[in-house]
Design a protein around this motif. Structure first.
Motif, short mmCIF file in Angstrom:
data_model
loop_
_atom_site.label_atom_id
_atom_site.label_comp_id
_atom_site.label_asym_id
_atom_site.label_seq_id
_atom_site.Cartn_x
_atom_site.Cartn_y
_atom_site.Cartn_z
N LEU A 51 -15.58 -15.61 -25.45
CA LEU A 51 -15.14 -14.05 -26.32
C LEU A 51 -13.37 -14.20 -25.89
N ASP A 52 -12.92 -13.31 -27.80
CA ASP A 52 -12.17 -12.49 -27.76
C ASP A 52 -12.19 -11.32 -28.24
N ASP A 53 -10.52 -10.37 -27.98
CA ASP A 53 -11.10 -9.11 -29.11
C ASP A 53 -10.12 -9.70 -30.55
N VAL A 54 -9.63 -10.64 -30.86
CA VAL A 54 -9.29 -10.60 -32.28
C VAL A 54 -8.38 -12.20 -32.24
N LEU A 55 -9.22 -12.38 -33.24
CA LEU A 55 -9.20 -13.69 -33.84
C LEU A 55 -8.15 -13.95 -34.81
N THR A 56 -7.22 -15.02 -34.84
CA THR A 56 -5.68 -14.86 -35.44
C THR A 56 -5.50 -15.75 -35.95
N ARG A 65 -5.22 3.10 -23.68
CA ARG A 65 -5.89 3.95 -24.06
C ARG A 65 -7.74 2.78 -23.91
N LEU A 66 -7.55 3.97 -22.78
CA LEU A 66 -9.34 3.38 -22.11
C LEU A 66 -10.32 3.73 -22.63
N ASP A 67 -10.15 5.37 -22.81
CA ASP A 67 -11.40 5.02 -23.26
C ASP A 67 -12.03 5.04 -24.69
N LEU A 68 -11.17 3.68 -24.54
CA LEU A 68 -12.15 3.27 -25.82
C LEU A 68 -12.84 2.08 -26.08
N PRO A 118 -8.51 -15.70 -21.28
CA PRO A 118 -7.32 -14.81 -20.77
C PRO A 118 -5.90 -14.67 -20.78
N SER A 119 -6.15 -13.42 -20.25
CA SER A 119 -4.78 -13.04 -21.39
C SER A 119 -3.20 -13.38 -19.67
N SER A 120 -2.09 -13.05 -20.84
CA SER A 120 -1.44 -13.57 -19.76
C SER A 120 -1.06 -12.56 -18.83
N PRO A 121 -0.54 -13.41 -17.21
CA PRO A 121 -0.37 -12.37 -16.49
C PRO A 121 0.24 -10.91 -16.55
N GLY A 122 1.23 -11.26 -17.26
CA GLY A 122 2.11 -9.63 -17.14
C GLY A 122 1.41 -8.88 -18.66
N ALA A 123 -0.21 -9.35 -19.57
CA ALA A 123 -0.78 -8.98 -20.20
C ALA A 123 -1.88 -7.96 -19.14
N GLU A 124 -2.03 -8.95 -18.29
CA GLU A 124 -3.01 -7.92 -16.96
C GLU A 124 -2.35 -6.57 -16.33
N ARG A 125 -1.48 -7.41 -16.18
CA ARG A 125 -0.65 -5.93 -15.50
C ARG A 125 -0.09 -4.91 -15.46
N ARG A 126 0.10 -4.85 -16.66
CA ARG A 126 0.23 -3.93 -17.88
C ARG A 126 -1.08 -3.15 -17.95
N ARG A 127 -2.06 -3.92 -18.48
CA ARG A 127 -3.73 -3.13 -18.84
C ARG A 127 -3.84 -2.66 -17.34
N GLY A 128 -3.98 -3.58 -15.90
CA GLY A 128 -4.81 -2.70 -15.20
C GLY A 128 -6.03 -4.06 -14.65
N GLY A 129 -5.70 -5.08 -15.59
CA GLY A 129 -7.11 -5.93 -15.10
C GLY A 129 -7.56 -6.92 -16.63
N SER A 130 -8.55 -7.18 -17.23
CA SER A 130 -9.18 -7.80 -18.06
C SER A 130 -10.11 -7.32 -19.18
N LEU A 131 -9.69 -6.93 -19.92
CA LEU A 131 -10.10 -5.52 -20.75
C LEU A 131 -11.08 -6.70 -21.78
N VAL A 132 -10.69 -7.65 -21.89
CA VAL A 132 -11.78 -8.78 -22.92
C VAL A 132 -12.44 -8.82 -21.73
N GLY A 133 -12.68 -8.68 -20.55
CA GLY A 133 -13.23 -9.22 -19.58
C GLY A 133 -14.64 -8.60 -19.53
N GLU A 134 -14.23 -7.00 -19.92
CA GLU A 134 -15.17 -6.04 -20.18
C GLU A 134 -16.22 -6.77 -21.17
N LEU A 135 -15.70 -6.55 -22.24
CA LEU A 135 -16.08 -6.68 -23.49
C LEU A 135 -17.23 -7.79 -23.44
N ALA A 136 -16.76 -8.78 -22.79
CA ALA A 136 -17.81 -10.55 -22.43
C ALA A 136 -18.46 -9.61 -21.42
#
Length: 237
Positions: free
Chosen positions: A196-201, A84-87, A117-135
């Protein structure tokens, strides 16, 4: 109806739009589901037991906008893991506001906003660093508040995803796997950093990022997240 209107109606028939938070038809993300991100930032580091580097350092200040629950949780998961990259745009708008608030607390000296940073696998699935855009959005907010900021992805990560892991396993999964990019190591000394991160766990990711950055002479002032996972039985914000 204009040509653009016809194409919009056709698009909704072929690819129906639903709110990423509550599933309401014909809206990508409704106002009610977005509302938790519209308020003031608040401190949440006491929720994360792994932020103190296992007792070696004081806990890192962490600002957040909302609890990671309900429709907001559904929307962030849809954004990260279900395409859902429209978000991205509305999430980035929320982060501009959050960055403005935090930047006002951090003084007028320059800042480096570093995405976790996300794991390499996550970045491949998402097409890049979504958290980077938030940064990038957070840096714009800090700059507007008088704290000149630049976003830069100076960290890389090896290892698997964190999803589904408990606090101890998250730490072990990250230990030694978050590193500063070789090309950035020589220019971090003296930098003031906002993570910068999306969620603190559990705080394991932010603690690993802090350790890697401070090993190369940076000073990590704090972190900013969209949301924070509340402890069992309680919410705040």
């Amino acid at each position: 109806m204009t040509a653009g209107g016809w194409w919009g109606e056709l698009g909704r028939l072929v690819l129906p739009v639903q709110c990423a938070g509550c599933g309401r038809d014909d809206v990508a993300w409704c106002a009610a589901c977005r509302a938790p991100l519209s308020g003031p930032v608040w401190r949440c580091e006491e929720r994360a037991g792994r932020l103190d580097l296992l007792g070696a350092e004081p806990a890192l200040p962490v600002w957040t906008l909302a609890d990671f629950l309900g429709p907001l949780r559904a929307a962030v998961v849809a954004w990260k893991d279900h395409g859902r990259l429209d978000l991205t745009r509305p999430l980035a708008e929320a982060m501009v506001s959050a960055g403005h608030q935090v930047g006002a607390c951090l003084g007028s000296r320059s800042l480096l906003v570093v995405p976790a940073p996300s794991s390499p696998g996550a970045e491949r699935r998402r097409g890049g660093s979504l958290v980077g855009e938030l940064a990038v959005a957070a840096a714009a907010g800090c700059t507007a508040a008088g704290s000149p900021a630049t976003a830069r992805a100076v960290l890389v990560r090896r290892g698997g995803d964190q999803v589904g892991l408990g606090a101890r396993d998250r730490w072990l999964n990250l230990a030694g796997h978050v590193r500063v990019r070789r090309r950035d190591r020589g220019r971090l000394r003296g930098s003031r950093v906002l993570l910068l991160d999306d969620v603190l766990t559990t705080g394991a990711t932010l603690a690993a990022c802090r350790a890697a950055l401070e090993a190369h002479g940076a000073t990590v002032l704090g972190a900013l997240t969209l949301a924070s996972t509340p402890p069992p039985g309680g919410v705040s914000g």
